[in-house]
Write an enzyme that holds these catalytic residues in place. Structure first.
Site, PDB file in Angstrom:
ATOM      1  N   TRP A   1       1.163  -1.338   0.321  1.00  0.00           N
ATOM      2  CA  TRP A   1      -0.322   0.085  -0.110  1.00  0.00           C
ATOM      3  C   TRP A   1       0.902   1.744   0.266  1.00  0.00           C
ATOM      4  O   TRP A   1       0.625   2.572  -0.576  1.00  0.00           O
ATOM      5  CB  TRP A   1      -0.751  -0.196   1.137  1.00  0.00           C
ATOM      6  CG  TRP A   1      -1.659  -0.962   1.277  1.00  0.00           C
ATOM      7  CD1 TRP A   1      -2.634  -2.061   1.692  1.00  0.00           C
ATOM      8  CD2 TRP A   1      -2.727  -0.198  -0.308  1.00  0.00           C
ATOM      9  NE1 TRP A   1      -2.903  -2.868   1.078  1.00  0.00           N
ATOM     10  CE2 TRP A   1      -3.892  -2.662  -0.230  1.00  0.00           C
ATOM     11  CE3 TRP A   1      -3.632  -0.280  -1.198  1.00  0.00           C
ATOM     12  CZ2 TRP A   1      -4.583  -2.795  -0.689  1.00  0.00           C
ATOM     13  CZ3 TRP A   1      -4.841  -0.592  -2.124  1.00  0.00           C
ATOM     14  CH2 TRP A   1      -5.076  -1.597  -1.865  1.00  0.00           C
TER      15      TRP A   1
ATOM     16  N   ASP B   1      -2.559   6.331   6.361  1.00  0.00           N
ATOM     17  CA  ASP B   1      -3.059   5.756   6.164  1.00  0.00           C
ATOM     18  C   ASP B   1      -3.376   4.472   6.759  1.00  0.00           C
ATOM     19  O   ASP B   1      -3.123   3.104   6.639  1.00  0.00           O
ATOM     20  CB  ASP B   1      -2.787   4.826   4.568  1.00  0.00           C
ATOM     21  CG  ASP B   1      -3.443   4.206   4.385  1.00  0.00           C
ATOM     22  OD1 ASP B   1      -4.922   3.326   4.235  1.00  0.00           O
ATOM     23  OD2 ASP B   1      -2.914   3.985   2.533  1.00  0.00           O
TER      24      ASP B   1
ATOM     25  N   LYS C   1     -12.789  -2.120   6.092  1.00  0.00           N
ATOM     26  CA  LYS C   1     -12.395  -3.067   6.537  1.00  0.00           C
ATOM     27  C   LYS C   1     -13.148  -2.405   8.063  1.00  0.00           C
ATOM     28  O   LYS C   1     -12.753  -3.872   8.715  1.00  0.00           O
ATOM     29  CB  LYS C   1     -10.654  -2.220   6.764  1.00  0.00           C
ATOM     30  CG  LYS C   1      -9.730  -3.306   5.504  1.00  0.00           C
ATOM     31  CD  LYS C   1      -9.384  -2.330   4.475  1.00  0.00           C
ATOM     32  CE  LYS C   1      -8.961  -2.938   3.554  1.00  0.00           C
ATOM     33  NZ  LYS C   1      -8.140  -2.131   2.679  1.00  0.00           N
TER      34      LYS C   1
HETATM   35  C1  LIG Z   1      -7.355  -1.171   1.516  1.00  0.00           C
HETATM   36  C2  LIG Z   1      -6.220  -0.355   1.648  1.00  0.00           C
HETATM   37  C3  LIG Z   1      -6.576   0.400   0.189  1.00  0.00           C
HETATM   38  C4  LIG Z   1      -7.498   0.376  -0.478  1.00  0.00           C
HETATM   39  O1  LIG Z   1      -8.551   0.888  -0.854  1.00  0.00           O
HETATM   40  P1  LIG Z   1     -10.031   1.437  -0.782  1.00  0.00           P
HETATM   41  O2  LIG Z   1     -11.018   1.899  -0.319  1.00  0.00           O
HETATM   42  O3  LIG Z   1     -10.019  -0.241  -2.318  1.00  0.00           O
HETATM   43  O4  LIG Z   1      -9.593   2.574  -2.202  1.00  0.00           O
HETATM   44  C5  LIG Z   1      -5.459   1.876   0.525  1.00  0.00           C
HETATM   45  N1  LIG Z   1      -4.404   1.498   1.924  1.00  0.00           N
HETATM   46  C6  LIG Z   1      -4.764   0.569   2.631  1.00  0.00           C
HETATM   47  C7  LIG Z   1      -2.924   0.312   3.473  1.00  0.00           C
HETATM   48  C8  LIG Z   1      -5.083  -0.655   2.548  1.00  0.00           C
HETATM   49  O5  LIG Z   1      -5.438  -1.505   3.456  1.00  0.00           O
END
Ligand SMILES: *Cc1c(COP(=O)(O)O)cnc(C)c1O
Length: 360
Positions: A102, A172, A196
């Site tokens: 990521w 993030d 999540k």
């Molecule tokens: C799942 C995830 C993403 C992507 O998220 P989307 O909502 O599908 O764009 C980005 N960063 C992390 C750490 C993730 O777990």
């Protein structure tokens, strides 16, 4: 009806209580004669739902009034662009910490807009650890420092918050937000896709210090400017109303569980049980440095990968679903977000012991 223990990395489980409440309110939300998904976002009923969700999130995370909370769309992935577009200002460079898949995606998108300096990278370890505070080579002239507190694919989580001085820290938090208390005042900006640990897919949460909401880079689409959404209370256009409502129900559920301190206690215990099961056997293996192991995403492999398909098939039959590892890592991955009950981890650990007895 039977509810499976769903170990998906996202979209992930939601608490039964939240889904039941949504079901009860589905056709007629509190005497309005309509579902929340059929309502105007500008009507008083939805405005109340929206305000309550924001207030509950602020209370749960301890978010001060000097931060705006934005309920957006586009996923965490859109934030990979929105962050540089809005935070670079007159600077041309930003620092990124590279701890996995990521981080790499954020870096690749950042490179479209600025000079990315990689302030630390754990790629040489195969992304099985996180850099210590002393390994961060930070540029005091950077527009911001971006990092991924929890790498969802590698299962690597920072046990500390990087100290970046005057340079805003951007996180993030897609796969770790609300899993434990954080000191929001340490961050310039926090973002997370909802699917999540917040609610259903389609909602993206941004918590941003108000002084960082400024003129975006020239040419930035209106919808990609934080200012647009901050000025309009996240209702510049139609927001993801139903996802916002469900996130609000999750926030109420979290408060009823005792808040983030209580969740942290449960999450730590869940993760410890699974890591103990993995470490206590030669049959299972997790490659991550114990100091940086994720509480939320636990990848593990079998000593004999030839048994992977059997493991997954038998687990599925036992009600333990979506344990297949990410295609880039292989093996298994168990995601243990807030909505995964401790009983789910107990069932997985018992299944793993039984599987080892029969196949080990
Ligand atoms: C799942 C995830 C993403 C992507 O998220 P989307 O909502 O599908 O764009 C980005 N960063 C992390 C750490 C993730 O777990």
């Amino acid at each position: 009806m039977s509810r499976a223990f769903n170990f998906s990395a996202g979209p992930a489980m939601l608490p039964d209580e939240v889904l039941e409440r949504a079901r009860a309110e589905m056709l007629d939300y509190r005497g309005t004669g309509m579902s929340v998904m059929e309502m105007s976002h500008r009507g008083s009923t939805f405005m109340e739902i929206a305000a309550r969700a924001e207030a509950d999130l602020r209370e749960l995370m301890g978010i001060g009034e000097d931060y705006a909370v934005l309920f957006l769309q586009g996923g965490a992935t859109s934030q990979f662009a929105m962050v540089p577009l809005n935070l670079l200002g007159d600077k041309a460079t930003a620092d990124y910490i590279n701890t996995g898949q990521w981080s790499k995606k954020a870096i690749a998108e950042g490179r479209r807009y600025c000079e990315v300096r990689v302030a630390a990278s754990t790629e040489a370890s195969g992304f099985t650890t996180c850099p210590g505070p002393e390994a961060l080579d930070l540029n005091p002239q950077a527009a911001y420092v971006h990092y991924t507190p929890n790498e969802t694919i590698g299962g690597v989580e920072f046990p500390y918050v990087p100290e970046t001085g005057e340079v805003p820290l951007v996180a993030d938090m897609s796969s770790t937000i609300l899993s434990r208390p954080v000191d929001v005042s340490r961050f310039g900006l926090i973002y997370a896709g909802a699917q999540k640990n917040i609610g259903p897919a389609g909602l993206t949460l941004v918590v941003v210090r108000r002084d960082l909401i400024r003129e975006p880079r020239a040419g930035t689409p209106t919808m990609f400017a934080y200012r647009t959404h901050a000025d309009a209370g996240s209702m510049y256009n139609t927001p993801p109303t139903y996802a916002w409502y469900l996130a609000g129900l999750v926030f109420q559920w979290l408060k009823a569980q005792g808040g983030l301190e209580a969740m942290a206690e449960i999450n730590r215990r869940k993760a410890e049980k699974l890591y103990a099961a993995i470490d206590g056997s030669d049959f299972y293996h997790n490659p991550v440095d114990p100091a940086c192991r994720s509480w939320m995403n636990v990848p593990f492999t079998l000593a004999d990968p030839g048994l992977d398909a059997t493991f997954l098939r038998e687990a599925e039959a036992a009600g333990l679903k979506t344990l297949k590892g990410h295609r880039s890592v292989g093996g298994m991955r168990a995601s243990l977000y807030n909505a995964m009950p401790e009983a789910g981890v107990d069932a997985l650990v018992a299944f793993m012991a039984d599987f080892e007895r029969r196949h080990g």
